[in-house]
Structures are given as C-alpha cells and as structure tokens.
Design an enzyme around this catalytic site. Sequence first.
Site, short mmCIF file in Angstrom:
data_model
loop_
_atom_site.label_atom_id
_atom_site.label_comp_id
_atom_site.label_asym_id
_atom_site.label_seq_id
_atom_site.Cartn_x
_atom_site.Cartn_y
_atom_site.Cartn_z
N ASN A 273 -11.91 23.02 -42.24
CA ASN A 273 -13.56 23.12 -42.16
C ASN A 273 -13.88 21.69 -42.71
O ASN A 273 -15.27 21.65 -42.64
CB ASN A 273 -13.92 24.17 -43.25
CG ASN A 273 -13.58 25.62 -42.56
OD1 ASN A 273 -13.37 25.78 -41.42
ND2 ASN A 273 -13.55 26.49 -43.76
N LYS B 277 -7.61 32.37 -34.15
CA LYS B 277 -9.08 32.79 -34.39
C LYS B 277 -9.41 33.29 -32.91
O LYS B 277 -9.60 32.43 -32.13
CB LYS B 277 -10.07 31.93 -35.00
CG LYS B 277 -9.82 31.46 -36.38
CD LYS B 277 -10.77 30.48 -36.99
CE LYS B 277 -10.50 30.39 -38.50
NZ LYS B 277 -11.37 29.59 -39.27
N ARG C 36 -6.35 48.55 -28.35
CA ARG C 36 -5.91 48.24 -29.51
C ARG C 36 -4.94 46.83 -29.30
O ARG C 36 -4.24 46.81 -30.54
CB ARG C 36 -5.16 49.39 -30.30
CG ARG C 36 -6.12 50.37 -30.72
CD ARG C 36 -5.67 50.96 -31.92
NE ARG C 36 -6.41 52.37 -32.14
CZ ARG C 36 -6.18 53.47 -31.64
NH1 ARG C 36 -5.14 53.78 -30.88
NH2 ARG C 36 -7.00 54.47 -32.03
N HIS D 41 -19.64 20.28 -29.66
CA HIS D 41 -19.14 20.59 -31.19
C HIS D 41 -18.64 19.39 -31.69
O HIS D 41 -18.78 19.08 -32.88
CB HIS D 41 -18.26 21.77 -30.93
CG HIS D 41 -17.63 22.02 -32.12
ND1 HIS D 41 -18.39 22.90 -33.30
CD2 HIS D 41 -16.08 21.86 -32.81
CE1 HIS D 41 -17.40 22.86 -34.05
NE2 HIS D 41 -16.31 22.51 -33.93
N HIS E 280 -21.89 21.87 -38.64
CA HIS E 280 -22.48 23.06 -38.05
C HIS E 280 -24.11 22.85 -38.18
O HIS E 280 -24.79 23.28 -37.17
CB HIS E 280 -21.99 24.32 -38.63
CG HIS E 280 -20.70 24.79 -38.08
ND1 HIS E 280 -19.70 25.55 -38.92
CD2 HIS E 280 -20.06 24.63 -36.99
CE1 HIS E 280 -18.61 25.64 -38.13
NE2 HIS E 280 -18.77 25.42 -36.96
N GLU F 206 -11.86 16.52 -33.59
CA GLU F 206 -10.98 17.65 -34.30
C GLU F 206 -9.55 16.63 -34.64
O GLU F 206 -8.89 17.08 -35.83
CB GLU F 206 -10.94 18.85 -33.50
CG GLU F 206 -12.13 19.95 -33.36
CD GLU F 206 -12.49 20.22 -34.76
OE1 GLU F 206 -11.74 20.19 -35.75
OE2 GLU F 206 -13.64 20.80 -34.36
N ARG G 115 -6.46 27.27 -45.36
CA ARG G 115 -6.94 26.95 -44.08
C ARG G 115 -8.43 26.24 -44.11
O ARG G 115 -8.77 25.66 -43.07
CB ARG G 115 -6.84 28.14 -43.30
CG ARG G 115 -7.11 28.02 -41.66
CD ARG G 115 -6.70 29.26 -41.02
NE ARG G 115 -7.12 28.98 -39.47
CZ ARG G 115 -6.83 29.71 -38.36
NH1 ARG G 115 -5.88 30.81 -38.71
NH2 ARG G 115 -7.23 29.60 -37.48
N LYS H 69 -2.29 21.38 -37.30
CA LYS H 69 -3.03 22.75 -37.56
C LYS H 69 -1.99 23.97 -37.73
O LYS H 69 -2.20 24.93 -38.34
CB LYS H 69 -3.84 22.98 -36.27
CG LYS H 69 -4.45 24.11 -36.27
CD LYS H 69 -5.75 24.53 -35.52
CE LYS H 69 -6.32 25.74 -35.81
NZ LYS H 69 -7.60 26.24 -34.94
N HIS I 249 -17.25 20.37 -41.24
CA HIS I 249 -17.87 21.06 -40.37
C HIS I 249 -19.14 21.84 -41.15
O HIS I 249 -20.04 22.50 -40.55
CB HIS I 249 -16.85 22.55 -40.03
CG HIS I 249 -16.05 22.24 -38.93
ND1 HIS I 249 -15.25 21.17 -38.96
CD2 HIS I 249 -15.76 22.64 -37.84
CE1 HIS I 249 -14.37 21.16 -37.92
NE2 HIS I 249 -14.97 21.95 -37.10
N GLU J 173 -7.17 32.27 -43.56
CA GLU J 173 -8.42 31.48 -44.45
C GLU J 173 -8.70 32.15 -45.64
O GLU J 173 -9.68 31.93 -45.78
CB GLU J 173 -9.34 31.38 -43.43
CG GLU J 173 -10.25 30.02 -43.80
CD GLU J 173 -11.53 29.94 -42.75
OE1 GLU J 173 -11.00 29.59 -41.49
OE2 GLU J 173 -12.50 29.57 -43.08
N1 GLY Z 1 -11.17 25.83 -36.22
C1 GLY Z 1 -10.78 25.93 -37.56
C2 GLY Z 1 -9.66 27.12 -37.52
O1 GLY Z 1 -9.11 27.30 -36.52
O2 GLY Z 1 -9.51 27.51 -38.93
#
Ligand code: GLY
Length: 353
Positions: free
Chosen positions: A231, A131, A109, A253, A238, A173, A227, A213, A234, A223
Amino acid sequence: MSKQNVVICRKLADDLPETLGRFSYDKLFVLMDEHTERYCFPVVREYPCLKDAVTISVGAGDVHKNLSVLSDVWMHLSREGATRHSLFINLGGGMITDLGGFAAATFKRGIKCMNIPTTLLAMVDAAVGGKTGINFNGLKNEIGAFAPACSVLIDCGFLKSLDHFNILSGYAEMLKHGLISDETHWGRLIRFDMEKIDYNALQDLVCESISVKEKIVKMDPFEQGMRKALNFGHTMGHAFESFALAEDCPVLHGYAVAWGMVCELYFSYLKTGFPKDKLYQTVQFIKENYGKLNFTCKDYDRLYEFMKHDKKNLSAGTINFTLLGEVGDIRINQTATRKEIDEMLDFYCDVMG
Ligand code: GLY
C-alpha cells in the site's frame, strides 16, 4: 490461500496449452473486454487449445467493474452450462482480472481461474496475489474475495500494444516494488529510460517486480501485516485519484500512486529517516515522467476527506500509512496527523513545481 503459479512465457502459443494441460476441465471460458477482444484476443484466437472456448466480452474501463456486469458474466456461465469443473480465463487488464476472478470465485462457490494479464499494471499487480472484486455503492473494490488464480501467464509481448501512459501507470507499481524491496532493484528502475523503452530490459524488471509481490503475498496473503507494504504510496494516491475523478479529469491509477509516493517518501524522510538523497532521486524520476496533478492548498480539506474514507485506516479519524526507513525497510501501520498531511501536500506543491 492456495499457491499461484506464475509462468513467464517464452511463447504463449506453447505455454498456454502446456499450462492448461495441467488441469482437468469440462469447458473453457475466456473473459475479455472490448479492447482486449480487439487487440489481444486475435493473438490467441487460433490456438487449438482455445478452439471450443466460450468467449464473454464486457465493456472496457473501471466503470464496468460493477454488480450488473458481474451478473451478466454469471448469467453467461449459467446459460452456457459452466460447471464446477469448468475453467475460466481472464484475458485483460486489472478490471478483467478483478471482475473475472470474482465471478469465478463465486460461481457455484468457485471454479478454477487463470489470468493472462495484458497491461503492465495487471502483470505486476492486479493479476498476481489473489485480490478480486468489484466496485459497489460508489466505493472501489468494496465487494470482493481473496481468490488466487491457479496460474498467471505473463506474456510481455502484449505490452507493445499499450500506449505510453499505460506503460507509465504500471511502471509506478514497479517503482513501488523497488522501493519496498532493495536498493539495486530500485536503482535499475530509476535509471530505466522511459522515453526509449527496451522491451527486453523491461521484461527482466517485470519478472523482478512480480517476484517482490509474490514474496510479500506468500508471507501475508490476507493483508494482516506485511502485505500492507504494497500500500506504499496508495493512501495519498487514492485520495489524488478520487480528487481527480471528482474534478472530472480522471487520472490513471499508477499516476496517482506515483504522486502519492512523492508525499509518502517525504513523510518517510521526516518520520522514519528515509535518506534525503534517495527521496530526491525518486521524486526527480516521477516529476520527469509523470508530470503533476494540479491542486492548491484550498483543496487540502477535500483531499483529507478522501483519506478519511480509505479502507486501509484502522480506526475512524486516523489515517494509516506504510512508510520506509530506507529502500526495503518497511514500516507498516504508521499514522499522520492533519498537520503532517498538510506538510506532505506542501512538499508536493513545492517540489513538483
Ligand atoms: N494491490 C495491492 C495488493 O495486491 O495487495
């Protein structure tokens, strides 16, 4: 979400033991891939603080960010007697920080985890913000969790081992962070000489980029709103990435994101009044440094299909975008019709030549 401590290292040999000293743990694990084992682990291997660390090495590349490799990592932890009081270090690029972060978040956990990103993309994006996850059932990052590492150690010395393509991939980025933050930062980024990299100047830009960031993640860690600014570029990006993969010529990427930003900046110009001069200055930088992805109007249907399956969409059939009214003026939850998407792709084909 707990606060993540980002350390910009002056000397990793001092900063790592000092950071480790802030935590209590019974056993230390270091996860890396075959590339970081060869090129980056030798930098830290002799540090006394890692003398008793158990190392785990996995295959390199996004194809290894899967359930089977995750299960191998869990198995290693289990066999080597990891407990809830163990500490897990991810040494690598985004694939390692994503996979290892998720392994640490789920083992018993959750055990403490620290990131030492070794690629530009991981330094400015993947390793920061919590993330984590793996690809599943053919979908990228389908299974995962928001689980910030307790500390992220940024040592720009690792950037010298990267090839030019990987520098450019991470730099896309950074350019995104410039566009969503402020004009001065954006201006510095598009004037940066990518052909003759000044690593000290790059480190300053990396620090600025990480703080953009961090500020956004602090406002909206899960998000739900702001947040989504991250994107930008993206949605199209993507689709380009998936298209290139399906064509058997995968692209990094950041390249896909750079090309995605060309389309989404144009849409920002049309829909939210992004200034034309800044659109063309940014496009020029991208064109000069990233070249172009080849496709024709015959491929628009396939690109549209990829966009329809994007997990950022709020409802079936609508394609979600983050746009800009100006550098730093973020407009989340914008949508585009099929006709507007075709217009963006037409612009891309015209302007990228
Ligand atoms: N890579 C985008 C984020 O971390 O929200």
